[in-house]
Design a protein around this motif. Structure first.
Motif, short mmCIF file in Angstrom:
data_model
loop_
_atom_site.label_atom_id
_atom_site.label_comp_id
_atom_site.label_asym_id
_atom_site.label_seq_id
_atom_site.Cartn_x
_atom_site.Cartn_y
_atom_site.Cartn_z
N TRP A 1 -12.05 -84.19 129.79
CA TRP A 1 -11.64 -82.99 130.52
C TRP A 1 -12.79 -81.99 130.51
CZ3 TRP A 1 -9.27 -85.09 126.28
CH2 TRP A 1 -9.67 -84.58 125.03
N ASN A 2 -12.74 -81.05 131.44
CA ASN A 2 -13.64 -79.90 131.36
C ASN A 2 -12.89 -78.75 130.70
OD1 ASN A 2 -12.03 -78.75 133.38
ND2 ASN A 2 -13.51 -79.17 135.02
N PRO A 3 -13.54 -77.62 130.40
CA PRO A 3 -12.86 -76.58 129.61
C PRO A 3 -11.52 -76.12 130.17
CG PRO A 3 -15.21 -76.14 129.68
CD PRO A 3 -14.97 -77.29 130.60
N ALA A 4 -11.47 -75.83 131.47
CA ALA A 4 -10.21 -75.37 132.05
C ALA A 4 -9.20 -76.49 132.19
CB ALA A 4 -10.47 -74.73 133.42
N GLY A 5 -9.68 -77.76 132.24
CA GLY A 5 -8.77 -78.90 132.37
C GLY A 5 -7.85 -79.05 131.19
N LEU A 6 -8.30 -78.60 130.02
CA LEU A 6 -7.45 -78.64 128.84
C LEU A 6 -6.70 -77.32 128.67
CD1 LEU A 6 -6.90 -80.76 126.60
CD2 LEU A 6 -8.50 -79.50 125.17
N ARG A 7 -7.38 -76.22 128.95
CA ARG A 7 -6.78 -74.89 128.73
C ARG A 7 -5.65 -74.61 129.70
NH1 ARG A 7 -7.74 -71.94 124.07
NH2 ARG A 7 -7.18 -69.76 124.42
#
Length: 317
Positions: A148-154
């Motif tokens: 995932w990228n940062p926003a993909g998890l957040r």
């Protein structure tokens, strides 16, 4: 636990026919309600057999897995009688084809393949990075979050507290207490998730990764069990998803699921907003928050979870 044990025995074709028969009432197909107590809210076997132009005994054998090679004309007649839509009709044909391949006496197709790889290629990781600040993740056929990228998890609050091997989109939807409040249309989201799992399991019902996930959710989520029994394979048509995010507020995001070449079963889930919109500004903030969280937890990301899945509140409890 195999898929057949999860569903009480029989074949995937038989389970699909029974489930869809239960969803069609006599009124739906122009039949009188009849007399006597009905044990099922849907069509009786004899009613469906009559509508499809086959004998009651033949149809009963289909449901019980004793007949595995119905002709194309019979399959089409059953699809019409069950009022199947395109996705459901296609799934029925795929189940019939698989039932014929796995019928007793059919030569084996070779040794069973190993489970799909969980390895994500460097190119896919670069793709996720290039999509920032839009949330994106690589997801397996069983909805495991593989990268995932940062926003993909957040984007999914609380999922980062689970160990990496437990991060799964379906598990989050049904077992994490934040999920029901996150989605504006939680019921639509769970129906779409189950439709995908059913369609995937229909093609490979003995897949161990799918069997483990479905077995877990059947045991831990009455909501999942209730929807799984319906055997819907038609997902929602909307390509937008609406969120009530606790950190960045309400979001209406476009959504795409992209197949990755050379990685069977792997897809990229991408959520996006037009640049210059409030949603895009919110995603920039979400990306920043996700990046900060990754930096702060990089040293102990594989440590104990603060909210283990087995302790998370089921939305239906």
């Amino acid at each position: 636990m195999t898929s057949e044990q999860q569903s009480g025995g029989g074949t995937e074709l038989g389970r699909f026919l029974r489930a869809r028969r239960a969803q069609v009432t006599p009124k739906d197909v122009g039949l009188p309600p009849g007399t006597g107590l009905r044990r099922t809210p849907g069509l009786r076997r004899e009613e469906l057999a009559t509508l499809a132009g086959v004998s009651i005994d033949y149809y009963a054998r289909l449901e019980r897995g004793k007949e595995t090679r119905p002709s194309p004309s019979v399959v089409d007649a059953l699809a019409r009688a069950l009022l199947l839509e395109d996705d459901e009709r296609e799934h029925l044909h795929s189940l019939v084809a698989r039932a014929a391949r796995t019928a007793p006496g059919t030569p084996p197709e070779g040794r069973a393949q190993a489970g799909p790889s969980r390895t994500v290629s460097p190119g896919a990781l670069m793709l996720l990075e290039s999509m920032r600040p839009n949330p994106a993740a690589v997801v397996s056929r069983a909805h495991d979050l593989l990268a995932w990228n940062p926003a993909g998890l957040r984007l999914f609050p609380g999922i980062e507290d689970w160990p990496k091997e437990q991060r799964n989109y379906a598990r989050y939807l049904f077992l994490h207490p934040a999920a029901r409040h996150l989605f504006d249309d939680w019921d639509t989201q769970i129906r779409g998730c189950i439709a995908h799992l059913h369609a995937t399991a229909g093609a490979d019902p003995e897949a161990p990764d799918l069997a483990r996930l479905v077995g877990e959710l059947l045991l831990r989520s009455p909501e999942f069990a209730r929807h799984w029994e319906r055997y819907d394979v038609k997902g929602p048509s909307s390509r937008r998803k609406n969120f009530h995010h606790p950190e960045v507020g309400d979001l209406s995001l476009g959504f795409q699921a992209l197949q990755l070449e050379g990685a069977p079963g792997h897809r990229v889930f991408l959520f996006f907003a037009e640049p210059g919109t409030p949603e895009h500004d919110a995603l920039v903030l979400l990306d920043l928050l996700g990046q900060e969280h990754t930096a702060n937890t990089a040293a102990n990301d594989d440590g104990p979870s603060t909210v283990p899945p087995e302790e998370a509140e089921s939305p239906s409890s």
